[in-house]
Design a protein around this motif. Structure first.
Motif, PDB file in Angstrom:
ATOM      1  N   MET A   6       0.899  -1.131   0.049  1.00 60.21           N
ATOM      2  CA  MET A   6      -0.017   0.020   0.053  1.00 60.21           C
ATOM      3  C   MET A   6       0.947   1.404  -0.095  1.00 60.21           C
ATOM      4  O   MET A   6       1.822   1.512   0.698  1.00 60.21           O
ATOM      5  N   ASP A   7       0.688   2.203  -0.804  1.00 63.28           N
ATOM      6  CA  ASP A   7       1.335   3.279  -1.120  1.00 63.28           C
ATOM      7  C   ASP A   7       0.884   4.612   0.005  1.00 63.28           C
ATOM      8  O   ASP A   7      -0.414   4.657   0.076  1.00 63.28           O
ATOM      9  N   THR A   8       1.856   4.923   0.934  1.00 64.62           N
ATOM     10  CA  THR A   8       1.617   5.624   2.105  1.00 64.62           C
ATOM     11  C   THR A   8       1.949   7.138   1.968  1.00 64.62           C
ATOM     12  O   THR A   8       2.028   7.838   2.890  1.00 64.62           O
ATOM     13  N   ARG A   9       2.619   7.362   0.816  1.00 66.85           N
ATOM     14  CA  ARG A   9       3.259   8.449   0.582  1.00 66.85           C
ATOM     15  C   ARG A   9       2.164   9.686   0.389  1.00 66.85           C
ATOM     16  O   ARG A   9       1.118   9.376  -0.075  1.00 66.85           O
ATOM     17  N   PRO A  10       2.418  10.797   0.895  1.00 68.00           N
ATOM     18  CA  PRO A  10       1.356  11.791   0.774  1.00 68.00           C
ATOM     19  C   PRO A  10       0.995  12.396  -0.381  1.00 68.00           C
ATOM     20  O   PRO A  10       1.883  12.230  -1.511  1.00 68.00           O
ATOM     21  N   MET A  11      -0.212  12.569  -0.906  1.00 69.99           N
ATOM     22  CA  MET A  11      -0.762  13.254  -2.255  1.00 69.99           C
ATOM     23  C   MET A  11      -0.177  14.247  -2.420  1.00 69.99           C
ATOM     24  O   MET A  11       0.194  15.451  -1.654  1.00 69.99           O
ATOM     25  N   ARG A  12       0.276  14.393  -3.789  1.00 73.68           N
ATOM     26  CA  ARG A  12       0.747  15.712  -4.368  1.00 73.68           C
ATOM     27  C   ARG A  12      -0.466  16.772  -4.370  1.00 73.68           C
ATOM     28  O   ARG A  12      -1.650  16.265  -3.996  1.00 73.68           O
ATOM     29  N   ALA A  13      -0.153  18.162  -4.122  1.00 72.39           N
ATOM     30  CA  ALA A  13      -1.310  18.937  -4.013  1.00 72.39           C
ATOM     31  C   ALA A  13      -2.282  18.935  -4.962  1.00 72.39           C
ATOM     32  O   ALA A  13      -3.480  18.990  -4.716  1.00 72.39           O
ATOM     33  N   ASP A  14      -1.979  18.588  -6.430  1.00 78.52           N
ATOM     34  CA  ASP A  14      -3.042  18.581  -7.415  1.00 78.52           C
ATOM     35  C   ASP A  14      -3.848  17.089  -7.158  1.00 78.52           C
ATOM     36  O   ASP A  14      -5.029  17.352  -7.506  1.00 78.52           O
ATOM     37  N   ALA A  15      -3.159  16.251  -6.874  1.00 81.34           N
ATOM     38  CA  ALA A  15      -3.823  14.953  -6.466  1.00 81.34           C
ATOM     39  C   ALA A  15      -4.980  15.239  -5.274  1.00 81.34           C
ATOM     40  O   ALA A  15      -6.044  14.525  -5.280  1.00 81.34           O
ATOM     41  N   ARG A  16      -4.517  15.685  -4.142  1.00 80.31           N
ATOM     42  CA  ARG A  16      -5.296  16.134  -3.083  1.00 80.31           C
ATOM     43  C   ARG A  16      -6.434  17.026  -3.399  1.00 80.31           C
ATOM     44  O   ARG A  16      -7.545  16.643  -2.828  1.00 80.31           O
ATOM     45  N   ARG A  17      -6.325  18.063  -4.415  1.00 79.43           N
ATOM     46  CA  ARG A  17      -7.348  18.859  -4.736  1.00 79.43           C
ATOM     47  C   ARG A  17      -8.560  18.021  -5.656  1.00 79.43           C
ATOM     48  O   ARG A  17      -9.561  18.125  -5.305  1.00 79.43           O
ATOM     49  N   ASN A  18      -7.984  17.103  -6.595  1.00 82.95           N
ATOM     50  CA  ASN A  18      -8.837  16.201  -7.185  1.00 82.95           C
ATOM     51  C   ASN A  18      -9.516  15.487  -6.460  1.00 82.95           C
ATOM     52  O   ASN A  18     -10.783  14.813  -6.345  1.00 82.95           O
ATOM     53  N   TYR A  19      -8.969  14.806  -5.308  1.00 91.59           N
ATOM     54  CA  TYR A  19      -9.533  13.929  -4.143  1.00 91.59           C
ATOM     55  C   TYR A  19     -10.837  14.518  -3.575  1.00 91.59           C
ATOM     56  O   TYR A  19     -11.704  14.154  -3.413  1.00 91.59           O
ATOM     57  N   GLU A  20     -10.322  15.802  -2.929  1.00 90.37           N
ATOM     58  CA  GLU A  20     -11.392  16.610  -2.273  1.00 90.37           C
ATOM     59  C   GLU A  20     -12.372  16.976  -3.319  1.00 90.37           C
ATOM     60  O   GLU A  20     -13.738  17.088  -2.870  1.00 90.37           O
ATOM     61  N   ARG A  21     -12.104  17.545  -4.475  1.00 85.28           N
ATOM     62  CA  ARG A  21     -13.390  17.780  -5.321  1.00 85.28           C
ATOM     63  C   ARG A  21     -14.173  16.720  -5.763  1.00 85.28           C
ATOM     64  O   ARG A  21     -15.525  16.957  -5.887  1.00 85.28           O
ATOM     65  N   LEU A  22     -13.723  15.509  -5.852  1.00 88.07           N
ATOM     66  CA  LEU A  22     -14.441  14.238  -6.071  1.00 88.07           C
ATOM     67  C   LEU A  22     -15.331  14.039  -5.081  1.00 88.07           C
ATOM     68  O   LEU A  22     -16.605  13.810  -5.563  1.00 88.07           O
ATOM     69  N   ILE A  23     -14.974  14.114  -3.778  1.00 94.14           N
ATOM     70  CA  ILE A  23     -15.733  13.856  -2.681  1.00 94.14           C
ATOM     71  C   ILE A  23     -16.898  14.818  -2.711  1.00 94.14           C
ATOM     72  O   ILE A  23     -18.046  14.574  -2.287  1.00 94.14           O
ATOM     73  N   THR A  24     -16.458  16.243  -2.617  1.00 96.19           N
ATOM     74  CA  THR A  24     -17.507  17.119  -2.722  1.00 96.19           C
ATOM     75  C   THR A  24     -18.723  16.867  -3.766  1.00 96.19           C
ATOM     76  O   THR A  24     -19.847  17.231  -3.590  1.00 96.19           O
ATOM     77  N   THR A  25     -18.014  16.639  -5.084  1.00102.08           N
ATOM     78  CA  THR A  25     -18.951  16.422  -6.130  1.00102.08           C
ATOM     79  C   THR A  25     -20.040  15.302  -6.051  1.00102.08           C
ATOM     80  O   THR A  25     -21.135  15.238  -6.331  1.00102.08           O
ATOM     81  N   ALA A  26     -19.376  14.329  -5.410  1.00 99.85           N
ATOM     82  CA  ALA A  26     -20.112  12.970  -5.168  1.00 99.85           C
ATOM     83  C   ALA A  26     -21.118  13.246  -4.247  1.00 99.85           C
ATOM     84  O   ALA A  26     -22.201  12.613  -4.284  1.00 99.85           O
ATOM     85  N   ARG A  27     -20.710  13.754  -3.143  1.00 96.92           N
ATOM     86  CA  ARG A  27     -21.888  14.339  -2.048  1.00 96.92           C
ATOM     87  C   ARG A  27     -23.111  14.642  -2.667  1.00 96.92           C
ATOM     88  O   ARG A  27     -24.018  14.291  -2.346  1.00 96.92           O
TER      89      ARG A  27
END
Length: 198
Positions: free
Chosen positions: A1-22
């Motif tokens: 399992m990859d435990t490295r922190p997300m890059r800033a752009d990946a983190r933004r995509n992750y949060e945007r996906l959760i917000t949009t999915a909600r």
């Protein structure tokens, strides 16, 4: 399992996906199109599936705050100062009732969640995030139920996972009525009546 922190752009995509999915799950239920969610979030489907390999992984991310709130609420109810022993049965029953009502009345819970939770209680979901979250919910309910059983307020043969299934069945049925809140209140009153010792 990859435990490295997300890059800033990946983190933004992750949060945007959760917000949009909600938003999408609230509008269309838990069966909302994942491709549409990706499109609305401004990312490709591949990006969505890299972050959330399954619909259930995405739903778990959307529900995480709600689940953590329910677990915290159970802890709060169980840690309230010990009441007079003469009223412990009433207090234990009231705590169980309050938690179950809170569980069912989440205004921020997408339509279809109750059915998904029932499914997530099966053994094949044990290694998924949603399966683990459901097990934690069942454990929290079990502690509240055990307190009420020890106090003599509810029947001892009731199993917490069965009670969680029944509660979710009420939630699933309520979604199909014109007044889900009123329906859930009526069904919970019947459920509580059946739980109580006489």
């Amino acid at each position: 399992m990859d435990t490295r922190p997300m890059r800033a752009d990946a983190r933004r995509n992750y949060e945007r996906l959760i917000t949009t999915a909600r938003t999408a799950f609230m509008e269309h239920g838990t069966g909302a199109s994942l491709d549409d969610i990706a499109k609305r979030a401004g990312v490709g489907s591949g990006t969505l599936y890299r972050h959330f390999p399954t619909r259930d992984a995405l739903l778990h991310a959307v529900l995480r705050d709600r689940i953590e709130g329910l677990l915290a609420h159970a802890d709060e109810l169980l840690s309230e100062p010990a009441p007079d022993p003469d009223t412990e049965a009433l207090n234990a029953q009231a705590a169980l009732d309050r938690w179950l009502r809170t569980y069912l009345t989440g205004a921020d819970t997408p339509r279809g969640t109750s059915t998904v939770i029932i499914e997530a209680m099966s053994a094949e979901w044990a290694d998924t995030g949603l399966g683990a979250a459901t097990a934690a919910i069942c454990d929290a309910l079990g502690r509240l139920l055990n307190r009420a059983q020890r106090a003599g307020a509810v029947h001892t043969e009731i199993d917490p996972c069965d009670l969680l299934r029944l509660t979710n069945a009420i939630g699933a049925a309520a979604e199909r009525t014109t007044d889900p809140g009123a329906y859930a209140d009526r069904m919970l009153a019947l459920l509580f009546d059946g739980l109580r010792t006489r």
